[in-house]
Every structure is written in C-alpha cells, then in structure tokens.
Design a protein around this motif. Structure first.
Motif, short mmCIF file in Angstrom:
data_model
loop_
_atom_site.label_atom_id
_atom_site.label_comp_id
_atom_site.label_asym_id
_atom_site.label_seq_id
_atom_site.Cartn_x
_atom_site.Cartn_y
_atom_site.Cartn_z
N ASN A 59 0.83 -1.20 0.00
CA ASN A 59 0.00 0.00 0.00
C ASN A 59 0.87 1.26 0.00
O ASN A 59 1.94 1.28 0.61
N PRO A 60 0.42 2.31 -0.67
CA PRO A 60 1.18 3.56 -0.65
C PRO A 60 1.13 4.20 0.73
O PRO A 60 0.26 3.89 1.55
N VAL A 61 2.05 5.15 0.95
CA VAL A 61 2.16 5.79 2.26
C VAL A 61 1.85 7.28 2.17
O VAL A 61 1.11 7.82 2.99
N THR A 62 2.41 7.95 1.18
CA THR A 62 2.24 9.40 1.08
C THR A 62 0.90 9.73 0.44
O THR A 62 0.32 8.93 -0.30
N LYS A 63 0.40 10.95 0.70
CA LYS A 63 -0.89 11.33 0.14
C LYS A 63 -0.90 12.82 -0.19
O LYS A 63 -0.25 13.64 0.48
N TRP A 64 -1.63 13.16 -1.23
CA TRP A 64 -1.84 14.56 -1.59
C TRP A 64 -2.91 15.14 -0.67
O TRP A 64 -4.00 14.60 -0.57
N GLN A 65 -2.58 16.25 -0.01
CA GLN A 65 -3.54 16.89 0.86
C GLN A 65 -3.72 18.34 0.40
O GLN A 65 -2.88 19.20 0.70
N PRO A 66 -4.80 18.63 -0.34
CA PRO A 66 -5.01 20.00 -0.83
C PRO A 66 -5.38 21.00 0.25
O PRO A 66 -5.50 22.18 -0.04
N LEU A 92 -7.18 3.78 -8.12
CA LEU A 92 -7.00 4.79 -7.09
C LEU A 92 -6.97 4.09 -5.73
O LEU A 92 -7.80 3.22 -5.45
N PHE A 93 -5.98 4.46 -4.91
CA PHE A 93 -5.94 3.89 -3.56
C PHE A 93 -6.75 4.79 -2.64
O PHE A 93 -6.41 5.95 -2.42
N ASP A 94 -7.84 4.25 -2.12
CA ASP A 94 -8.75 4.95 -1.22
C ASP A 94 -8.24 4.74 0.20
O ASP A 94 -8.35 3.66 0.76
N SER A 95 -7.67 5.80 0.77
CA SER A 95 -7.04 5.63 2.09
C SER A 95 -8.04 5.88 3.22
O SER A 95 -8.22 5.06 4.09
N ASN A 96 -8.66 7.07 3.17
CA ASN A 96 -9.63 7.39 4.21
C ASN A 96 -10.45 8.59 3.73
O ASN A 96 -10.16 9.20 2.71
N GLY A 97 -11.45 8.93 4.51
CA GLY A 97 -12.33 10.03 4.14
C GLY A 97 -13.39 9.58 3.14
O GLY A 97 -13.35 8.47 2.61
N SER A 98 -14.32 10.48 2.86
CA SER A 98 -15.39 10.13 1.93
C SER A 98 -15.80 11.37 1.16
O SER A 98 -15.72 12.49 1.66
N GLY A 99 -16.23 11.17 -0.09
CA GLY A 99 -16.65 12.27 -0.94
C GLY A 99 -16.42 11.93 -2.40
O GLY A 99 -15.81 10.91 -2.75
N LYS A 100 -16.90 12.80 -3.27
CA LYS A 100 -16.91 12.51 -4.70
C LYS A 100 -15.59 12.86 -5.37
O LYS A 100 -15.03 13.93 -5.18
N VAL A 146 -11.74 14.22 1.18
CA VAL A 146 -11.25 13.17 0.29
C VAL A 146 -9.73 13.26 0.18
O VAL A 146 -9.19 14.31 -0.17
N VAL A 147 -9.04 12.14 0.47
CA VAL A 147 -7.58 12.15 0.46
C VAL A 147 -7.08 10.92 -0.30
O VAL A 147 -6.81 9.87 0.29
#
Length: 797
Positions: A59-66, A92-100, A146-147
């Motif tokens: 699984n990936p570790v880093t994430k884009w956080q706008p 797409l790796f769905d890590s956490n959070g929810s939204g479109k 969404v992250v």
C-alpha cells in the motif's frame, strides 16, 4: 528540473500489438491546476507500490492533501501522459475520508467524464474501467475530506507526440536597467531615479473615475500622469504602472475580481471592462497614435495618443493572495482569462477598444507579481493557453515576489535573513530554468523583495556587531540585487521607495529607501543602491569566479566588448566575518584598478584606492560588498564561446592572457567537466599532477564537456597570422585561428588533393560530394580532418 519536455520523433504504434500496460507516471506528468498542496504525491510511489492491476502490491504511504479550507474546493489536477494512449483502467488507492472524485479525459476544457467515484472505502484499491483515447486525464476532488494516496493508469500507447521548445539567446541585462524599485506618483522623480526601472503602484480608480470616463490629469494638475511619466522617461527610468484593484462601478469593489455577479470568471470575455482600461492606458502612453474617437476622456481632459512614455503594463498585483480568501485569490485559469482579454482583447474577440496590443502592438503585458515563486501557477497558465489561445501565452513578462526571511517568503516570518542564507540565487535560478524551458521568449522579473528597518518588524534587517539596521538593510539589498542578477533575472525592483511610518513595526512599513512621504530623507540603502547602479550600470553579470576562499563570494561584471570590467567581493554571512589582505588576481596587468566602498551620503561610493598597471590588488573583504573596477589594457581582445550541455568542439583565435586550463575555463565553475584532444585530457575531478593538458594552444582543436549550457568569454591577444598547422596521415583535430568565417574550399584549396573528409557535430564535407551538410569553417569551432598523407595547412585572414 521538474517537467522538462522531451524532443521525440513521431511514431504511430498499432493498438493491437501490445497488451494493456502500466503507464509510468512521475512528477513530470502532474499539472496542479488548483495549486493547492503537493499533487506530485499522487504519483510518487509508482515503483515502490508496483502493479496493483495485475499483482499483489504494497500500500502507498504518502498522500496529496489539498488542505482543509472549504473555499479551496473543488480542486483539480491534470495528468499529462505526454503521448496519446488508449486507456483501459484507472486505479485509485482509497485511504480514508469520503466524498466525490471524478475523472475526465479527451480534449481539455471540453472534457469527457470517464468515471465518478464516491470514495467510501478504507485502505483499498478502486479499479475503474475506462475506454478512451487521450493524452490528458483530469482528476477533480469535490470535498475537503477526500484524500487519495496514489493513482495508476493503464493503457496502450497509440502515438508519440512532439513537443518542441526552441531555445533563445537572451540579451544580457545591463545593471542600469536591471536595478529598480517600487514607487508612487507622489514620490519625487529624483528619489525614484536611483533605479533605472520603476514599478508604479496605480489603483484602477486613479484613472477611471467613473464608468467609461478616464482622467490622466487630476485635481488641476496635482496629479498629472502625463508630466510624471514624461519626467521619468527624461531621467532614464523605465516605468511600469501596476494597474491594481477594481472599481465599484464595475461590479466588484476593492481587490475582488472585476466581474459582475452573473459573469463566468474563467471566460476572457467577462473581463471586458478591465481590457478597456488597458486599451485606454496604452492608447495614451504607447508608441502608436489611435483614433481620438476611441478615447473615453472626461470633460476637460486633453485628448492625447501615442506619447511613447510607457512600454510595460502590469495588470494586477498578487493574484495568489491566499490570505484574503476566495475573493482575493484567483485560480490560474481565472487570471489567464483576464490576461488574455488584457493582452489583445482575447485574440481580438472583444473588438477595437479592448486590450493593450489592440492599441499598440509594441506594448508588453507584465504578468501580475505572484506572492509566491509558484511555478505550478505559471505551468497551469501555459496549459490554459495551449487550449484557449493556440499556445500563445497572454503575457510578455513573468513576474514574481519574494522576501528573504526565516519563513521562506510571504507568511508568518519572525525576521528577515540575508539573501545567501535564503538561497536567493538558487530560488531565482529555478524560475529562470523554467522560463528558458517553457517560455523562452518571455522576460522574467522579480518586482518585490526587501527588508524593514524597524527593530520589531517580522521582516527586519536586524542590527548586529557594528552594523546598524539601516546599514544591514542597505548591504542586504545590494547583495540581493547581486544574487538576483547572477541567477539570470531580467529586472529586479525592491520594495519600496519610502517608509509608510518609521514608528510602525507592521511588516513593510519601514522597507523604504527613504523616510516617510514629505520628508524623503535618504537612508543608507538609497545611497548603496545608487552606487551599485552607477558603478556597474553599463555592465552585466558575467560569471561567479572561484575566489579560493570559502568566506569570499566573487562576481564578475563586464560590458559587451569587454572594455569595462568589475568584480564585486563580499562575505556571504551575517556574523561579522572579514577576510584581511585578500588577493584578487586579474588575468593580466590592468591599466587601472579602483576599489570602491558603499557608504552613506555618497551617490557613487567612496573610492578607497586607485592602482595603475597592476595584476592584482589586496583588499579587506567584509559583509558589505566592495566593487573593484578594472580597465583592461586596450590592446586586449575577447572571444565569446556559446557552449552547450554535453560535448562541444571548440578552439580559440586569441592567445589567452593566462593560458592555464583552469584560468581559461574557470568561469564555467562546476559546469566544466572534461577537456580532451588527441594528445591528452583534463578532468575537473582530478588532481593537477594527473592532468595531461596543462595549457591551451590557440588554433588547436579541443573537445570540452559541460554539465549545462554556458557562455564563456576569453580575454587575450589575437593570434598572429599567417599560421601553419601540421596535419598527419589519418584523422586530425584542428582549431580555427582566424576571426572570420571562410568556405572550406578557401581554407583547404592548397591541400584539397590530400584531404578526403572534414566533419564536426553539425555535419560533414567531402570533396566532390553534392550532399555535403557543412560548407564553411567558423571561428570558435573545431573540426576533424582526414588526411591521406602528411601535409601543412596554412591559415590566412
């Protein structure tokens, strides 16, 4: 550097040949069109994660956080695959959070929806099957919760695209034009003339006083812009009005976008009123007279056109001011849309009376200075222009702001820091590299930088040792100009002409070169800037010279024909460092050398020493720069070589003053890697005892390898002609000792029966071959010559 373009030949590949494959993505593929957060993190683990479509992966570790600010959203990123693919899957790796989350493909700005995913999983891969032929994929996140962590795209290569940017040989910026400042109409011209360039803060409301009603002479001449600009031009100052803010009679007061409520902020045609402002300004102050019936003047205003006072116009100020929220911040597409209207009426669609170039084709639109040195913002504008202006970028000048402090720019700093501690030169070099790669025709400016003198300001130049805050501000400003010039920036304007309030600790309230309005008492910094411009005015930055002492920075400046030279030496620290009895050696005995110090109350500095016919001087180097102006002996000549990254074939038509390899090529610094000929080599990474080439022979040919493009100037005397070169049977590497281009037939006519081939990296010549790709011998180059027997080549001018 991120996102370098590749030059590729056009290849068509059948889509039936290969199976679906993972498209390798990296930061070069990401265009963060919303500019929020580090979107490169969407594709930073392509190798470590593996191939999630076809095998078990980590699984990936880093994430884009706008970010968590609601008004930032929706946010979008374009993935430029660089070539055309038939896509099959997006993972797409769905890590956490929810939204479109939505994915789009096809033609940008006419997107086709590929997939919509309501993120609702946790630490799972989402596989979306798609079917589209596209180069571009856009991802839009609609909500701040969404992250996504990593994206993989699969498909088959259909066509390799060709993206070519032609490099441009840019003129060197003379210091008299380079050194500038920010100021106002109510500043005295003699104060502003300390610089050769003025960025004039000019609210829209100063000129358009009511809808479609312009005034350039206000309050019975109390503000007379015609007179103001005319005086600046007469004083040798290039002025650029920064036409900022909005007017409430056009629907949006203050700093909000100049739009009515129902207008689309990404449509250039929505900015008709602002484009009209630009037209009226260029019609009056540009070089081209326009029909007076097009001038929208208030009663009592004299109709004038084509006055020729102004070339540059800036069309906003800090459009990325995130601290003011949604109303103060423009997306790159919004600002590109207004700039397109301001530039030429959006390619003429607005008609006559709108846009700078509609009034005067010679005008130049200066992009509003970005508060951050944000290349993603410019890259997004380039992307917009590709699909909305057929690739024509709607500005002639790229423009940035940057303040050196312990926060790295405009933000929550606690104090200013000296420019070298801020790596100012290297920050600016990144901007220059981007410009040279993607927008080589555009100028590049830095129009805000500087320091406060109030002891409690968060942008202060703090006093230390024997230096007062006024002296520190002065020498840090000079050092900033030097660092910015060394990076290759075209113009630099410090902020600003005068203090707002000497008792106010608010950031930028005491950043002036003078005291407050009405007093205009000149600070140390005004005199230091004056000295810098006066002493180096007719010269441009030439090279950073290896000083031989880690505590000494040494820059060289010169004019075009090398009849004037100067060095600037200083310690790049802020702790009181000095270097006593530093020896600055010249290439040869100079006719004259002057050592000039920066001092208060002197507009051209204090000449400490003047020496005649010296090959070196001893100086006391401190954190306040010294200028060492030298006058070369008049019989010396210079030769300029334009060298490319990689291998070059070169020669000299002059005898260098100092023929040692490290003296001739020392100005290339770390760009210089290897020198070779048929007899030996010189490697910059090798000790002197192992070098088999010690000196350079004029007229001989050499191979030189560089790690980056560079210009090299060598000073010396012309080679005496005629000159004979001995050629041996087989291949020979020869140089060109003459200063004129000659045909191959002319050079080799006497021995043409003994020569079969002449060639270099550009092509070849064979006697009697009609397909020859080179026909001339050029100074500065070297050639490989194949001889059938020993012979002599005689060179004549």
């Amino acid at each position: 550097m991120k996102k370098l373009l590749s030059l590729l030949s056009l290849i068509i590949i059948s889509t039936t040949v290969f199976a679906q494959q993972k498209i390798q993505l990296s930061a070069e593929n990401i265009i963060n069109i919303s500019t929020w957060g580090n979107a490169d993190l969407l594709v930073d683990e392509q190798e470590s994660v593996g191939d999630p479509l076809n095998q078990t992966v980590s699984n990936p570790v880093t994430k884009w956080q706008p970010g968590y600010t609601a008004w930032n959203y929706p946010v979008s990123v374009v993935i430029d695959l660089k070539h055309e693919y038939q896509l099959s899957n997006i993972l797409l790796f769905d890590s956490n959070g929810s939204g479109k989350i939505e994915f789009y493909g096809g033609t940008p700005f006419k997107w086709d929806t590929l997939s919509t995913y309501n993120q609702d999983q946790y630490q799972k891969w989402k596989n979306m099957e798609v079917s589209i032929s596209t180069r571009y994929v856009m991802l839009t996140i609609w909500e701040k919760n969404v992250v996504p962590e990593e994206i993989f795209i699969y498909g088959v290569l259909k066509q390799v695209n060709t993206d070519v940017v032609i490099p441009v040989n840019r003129p060197k910026a003379l210091m008299k034009d380079f050194v500038g400042l920010n100021g106002f109409i109510d500043d005295p011209v003699d104060v502003l003339a300390v610089g050769g360039f003025l960025r004039e803060y000019h609210n829209w409301s100063f000129t358009e006083v009511a809808a479609n009603t312009f005034e350039f002479n206000r309050w019975s001449g109390f503000w007379d812009f015609d007179n103001y600009y005319q005086k600046l031009k007469a004083a040798g100052v290039t002025v650029c009005p920064c036409l900022q803010n909005t007017v409430d009679f056009h629907g949006a007061p203050g700093r909000e976008k100049p739009l009515y409520l129902d207008e689309d902020s990404t449509n250039p045609l929505s900015y008709k009123e602002h484009a009209q402002l630009m037209f009226q300004y260029a019609a009056r102050y540009g070089t081209t007279p326009v029909d007076h019936s097009l001038l929208l003047l208030n009663s009592g205003q004299e109709a004038k056109s084509g006055l020729g006072y102004i070339t540059y116009y800036e069309n906003w100020n800090e459009q990325d001011r995130w601290w003011e929220g949604k109303n103060g911040w423009w997306s790159p597409f919004e600002y590109a849309a207004m700039s397109s209207a301001d530039y030429d009426g959006h390619k003429g669609e607005l008609g006559m009376g709108y846009g700078l170039k509609t009034a005067d084709a010679n005008t130049k639109l200066v992009m509003s200075g970005l508060a951050k040195t944000d290349l993603e913002y410019i890259e997004s504008m380039v992307f917009w222009s590709k699909f909305n202006r057929d690739g024509s970028f709607p500005a002639d000048v790229l423009n940035f702001h940057h303040y050196s402090n312990d926060n790295g720019g405009q933000g929550s700093s606690t104090k200013g820091i000296h420019p070298e501690a801020d790596s100012l030169k290297f920050r600016m070099k990144k901007l220059v590299a981007f410009r040279d790669t993607f927008l080589p025709l555009q100028e590049l400016w830095l129009t805000e930088f500087g320091y406060d003198t109030h002891v409690q300001s968060v942008q202060r130049a703090s006093a230390y040792g024997s230096y007062t805050s006024y002296q520190v501000q002065a020498m840090w400003l000079v050092r900033s100009y030097l660092e910015i010039a060394a990076a290759g920036i075209d113009r630099a304007a410090m902020y600003m002409s005068r203090d707002v309030d000497v008792t106010d600790a608010t950031k930028y309230s005491t950043s002036g070169l003078t005291n407050v309005k009405g007093s205009w008492a000149k600070k140390d910094s005004w005199y230091y800037v004056s000295t810098l411009r006066k002493q180096l005015g007719d010269m441009f930055f030439d090279a950073e010279i290896n000083s031989g002492n880690e505590n000494v920075l040494l820059y060289r400046f010169r004019n075009e024909d090398n009849t004037k030279q100067a060095y600037v030496a200083w310690c790049p620290t802020a702790n009181g460092t000095t270097v006593a009895n530093y020896t600055l050696s010249f290439d040869a005995a100079m006719e004259q050398a002057q050592v000039i110090d920066f001092v208060n109350n002197d507009i051209d500095g204090d000449t400490l020493f003047t020496y005649n016919n010296v090959a070196s001087v001893k100086i006391q180097v401190s954190e306040r720069p010294l200028i060492i102006k030298i006058l070369p002996q008049q019989n010396l000549q210079s030769q300029n070589l334009q060298l490319k990254k990689g291998w070059n074939l070169i020669s000299l038509q002059i005898n260098p003053v100092n023929a040692a390899v490290d003296a001739v090529f020392g100005a290339l610094n770390s760009n210089f890697e290897t020198l070779k000929n048929f007899d030996g080599f010189y490697s910059s990474n090798q000790a002197a005892v192992f070098q088999s080439i010690k000196t350079i022979n004029s007229g001989s040919g050499y191979l030189i390898k560089l790690t980056a493009d560079a210009d090299l100037t060598v000073v010396g005397s012309l080679v005496e002609l005629p000159m004979v070169q001995n050629l041996t049977k087989g291949w020979n590497l020869i140089g060109v000792p003459t200063s004129k281009t000659q045909t191959i037939e002319t050079v080799f006519t006497a021995i043409s029966q003994k020569i079969t081939t002449i060639k270099n990296f550009d092509g070849f010549y064979e006697f009697g071959n009609p397909l020859n790709s080179i026909t001339e011998i050029e100074p500065g180059k070297a050639y490989l010559v194949l001889a059938t027997e020993n012979c002599k080549l005689e060179w004549k001018e």
